[in-house]
Scaffold this active site. Structure first.
Site, PDB file in Angstrom:
ATOM      1  N   GLU A 189      31.671   9.617 -95.970  1.00 33.38           N
ATOM      2  CA  GLU A 189      31.357  10.579 -94.906  1.00 33.38           C
ATOM      3  C   GLU A 189      31.164   9.863 -93.570  1.00 33.38           C
ATOM      4  O   GLU A 189      30.131  10.004 -92.910  1.00 33.38           O
ATOM      5  CB  GLU A 189      30.131  11.423 -95.295  1.00 33.38           C
ATOM      6  CG  GLU A 189      30.403  12.230 -96.547  1.00 33.38           C
ATOM      7  CD  GLU A 189      29.365  13.304 -96.876  1.00 33.38           C
ATOM      8  OE1 GLU A 189      28.307  13.345 -96.226  1.00 33.38           O
ATOM      9  OE2 GLU A 189      29.642  14.114 -97.791  1.00 33.38           O
ATOM     10  N   GLU A 202      33.419  14.579-103.830  1.00 38.24           N
ATOM     11  CA  GLU A 202      32.163  15.302-104.076  1.00 38.24           C
ATOM     12  C   GLU A 202      32.444  16.785-103.952  1.00 38.24           C
ATOM     13  O   GLU A 202      33.019  17.219-102.950  1.00 38.24           O
ATOM     14  CB  GLU A 202      31.093  14.933-103.029  1.00 38.24           C
ATOM     15  CG  GLU A 202      30.629  13.496-103.102  1.00 38.24           C
ATOM     16  CD  GLU A 202      29.572  13.147-102.044  1.00 38.24           C
ATOM     17  OE1 GLU A 202      28.857  14.040-101.560  1.00 38.24           O
ATOM     18  OE2 GLU A 202      29.477  11.953-101.699  1.00 38.24           O
TER      19      GLU A 202
HETATM   20  O1  AHR Z   1      25.503  14.531-102.724  1.00 38.98           O
HETATM   21  C1  AHR Z   1      24.492  14.427-101.772  1.00 38.98           C
HETATM   22  C2  AHR Z   1      25.010  13.941-100.449  1.00 38.98           C
HETATM   23  O2  AHR Z   1      25.960  14.854 -99.988  1.00 38.98           O
HETATM   24  C3  AHR Z   1      25.763  12.639-100.463  1.00 38.98           C
HETATM   25  O3  AHR Z   1      24.967  11.524-100.306  1.00 38.98           O
HETATM   26  C4  AHR Z   1      26.661  12.757 -99.277  1.00 38.98           C
HETATM   27  O4  AHR Z   1      27.848  12.020 -99.449  1.00 38.98           O
HETATM   28  C5  AHR Z   1      26.859  14.238 -99.110  1.00 38.98           C
HETATM   29  O5  AHR Z   1      26.555  14.624 -97.834  1.00 38.98           O
END
Ligand code: AHR
Length: 502
Positions: free
Chosen positions: A176, A301
């Site tokens: 990110e 994610e």
């Molecule tokens: O999954 C929680 C957080 O969400 C992670 O650290 C980040 O990559 C995302 O913003």
């Protein structure tokens, strides 16, 4: 009547098992008192990891497990997590500002690889691209992958108990970077990625799969600008396996997971269904610079992100949330979406494994429970590595001004070892569906396995007090000529049928 038509001769290819990947960050309760209880704990453990969880996780054949972040990765120094555990430093980590918890570094490189080996998953390391140097990451790779006896770092690994190289192939470079990873512009992110991978390339490890940090959800402009900058360097100088995208259905919105009405149900479902567009549009944009599709799209994610505090620790564990039928249906819808786009998605990791967001497990002390999301992964397991089959769905649709059209039935199909698997989710909160299954191309046996995950109340969840409130039920059925199955409202189901030889 709704209908799913499957043609056994039409396929987009193999469903990579990596589409069923997982994510575990050093955050809140994911590891400490979740996955990791420590070797001296009275909780039954295998070399420090909670045994009940390891045993359960192994059963769903996790292909890949990402670690140590997330955002955590961007303040992580891998050297903190090696050597005798009693001497490892405690650190203020990326998340300290949110939960005031310190990182004890008890789960470092060796412990994490041990966990992966126990459950049969490939480790996927997310490397810091914000607050350390390319040399630092190069050293981590050297520490992990060079045979003992060749370099001092490899010898250090051997001295720390692992003479055999770890052979870590998946390396995420940055996380990110448009946000927590340094607030970079796409151009800066691509330049930094090039700087890092140029140095990493000098290790000559051609098997390493480097993943560049991509966009947040629907931010297509990020991908366009990132790819443009990245493409300025020759491919062979910037070895890249994939580009990531993160997508949480209600990030910054925070649905309550313990109470929701019809509107809350559909809002979440419509948002989850945006995964189709996210994959298709990012891929189309990537095509401008990568027309041969050498790069994979990696959904690093994904999951539902509810309001904090609905989990058993009542808010102590950051981002811990309960899970019910809405989460299970979102998991099924998302996994069906990945299966049906298996030609462009190379990997996907649900966030996160334990005590955090769309988790498969909730745990604390002696308590441990499998969530409905776990059962979805368990029901969908047969798709991993199978040949995807194209399916055509006829069902009611819904319209939403903001999100577009939603088909209220989600499905995907695959075949492996003579068995056809069809997974479905009824996205309709109130109405069950009679579904006609139309299979062309080969004959199928009359007998089938029919597994359903559903609850009279969609808010039902598994708790420490009532751990099996929501579990799938399997029955043998005989598919008559009409080949009809009944899918309850707000449910997930799987049909397994033997395919007859010609
Ligand atoms: O999954 C929680 C957080 O969400 C992670 O650290 C980040 O990559 C995302 O913003």
């Amino acid at each position: 009547m709704d209908k799913i038509s499957i043609d056994l001769n039409r396929s987009r290819g193999t469903i990579a098992k990596e589409l069923y990947g997982h994510f575990s960050e050093l955050i809140g309760g994911v590891f400490y008192d979740g996955l990791w209880v420590g070797e001296d704990s009275k909780v039954e453990n295998i070399r420090g990891f909670r045994k009940a969880l390891v045993d359960s996780f192994r059963k769903i054949a996790p292909p890949v497990l990402r670690w140590p972040g997330g955002c955590f990765a961007e303040t992580y120094d891998w050297r903190d997590g090696i050597g005798p555990r009693g001497r490892r430093p405690r650190r203020v980590n990326w998340w300290y500002y949110h939960d005031s918890r310190l990182e004890s570094n008890q789960v470092g490189t060796h412990e994490f690889v041990d966990l992966c080996r126990m459950v049969g998953a490939e480790p996927y390391f997310a490397a810091n691209m914000t607050s350390v140097t390319p040399l630092h990451i190069r050293n981590w790779i050297e520490y992990c992958n060079i045979p003992a006896g060749l370099t001092s770092l490899a010898d250090e690994r051997a001295a720390n108990g692992s003479p055999e190289p770890f052979n870590i192939h998946y390396w995420g470079i940055g996380n990110e970077n448009w946000g927590g990873g340094g607030q970079m512009s796409p151009e800066m992110c691509a330049r930094e990625y090039i700087r890092y991978t140029t140095i990493l390339r000098s290790l000559g490890m051609h098997d390493n799969r480097y993943i560049m940090c991509g966009a947040n959800g629907l931010d297509f402009e990020w991908t366009r600008r990132l790819m443009k900058e990245w493409a300025k360097r020759p491919w062979q100088e910037t070895p890249t396996w994939g580009v990531s995208v993160h997508y949480y259905t209600d990030w910054g919105h925070g649905h309550d997971d313990l109470v929701f009405d019809e509107e809350g149900w559909y809002d979440e479902i419509f948002r989850a269904d945006r995964m189709r567009r996210i994959i298709d549009e990012h891929r189309q944009i990537m095509d401008e610079e990568d027309p041969e599709r050498k790069l994979k799209l990696v959904i690093d994610e994904w999951g539902n992100w509810h309001k904090d505090g609905s989990g058993p620790s009542k808010g102590y564990n950051l981002f811990e949330q309960q899970s019910n039928m809405r989460d299970a249906v979102v998991a099924a819808l998302t996994l069906n979406t990945f299966n049906n786009r298996c030609d462009v998605v190379g990997m996907a990791n649900v966030a996160q494994l334990c005590n955090n967001l769309h988790s498969l497990y909730l745990a604390g002390g002696e308590n441990f429970v499998e969530t409905p999301n776990y059962y979805v992964f368990s029901m969908f397991k047969d798709h991993q590595g199978a040949k995807q089959l194209e399916s055509c769905i006829e069902a009611d649709t819904m319209e939403n001004e903001k999100y577009g059209t939603l088909n209220t039935l989600s499905a995907s199909a695959s075949v492996a070892d003579g068995m056809l698997s069809i997974t479905m989710a009824n996205l309709d909160l109130n109405t069950s569906k009679d579904i006609h299954i139309d299979i062309s191309g080969k004959k199928v046996a009359g007998k089938a396995e029919w597994t359903v995950l559903s609850a009279a109340d969609p808010l039902t969840c598994n708790t420490f007090e009532d751990p099996f409130a929501l579990v799938p039920k399997m029955q043998e059925i005989t598919l008559s000529e009409s080949k009809t199955v009944k899918l309850p409202a707000a449910s997930v189901a799987k049909l397994r049928i033997h395919i007859m030889e010609d």
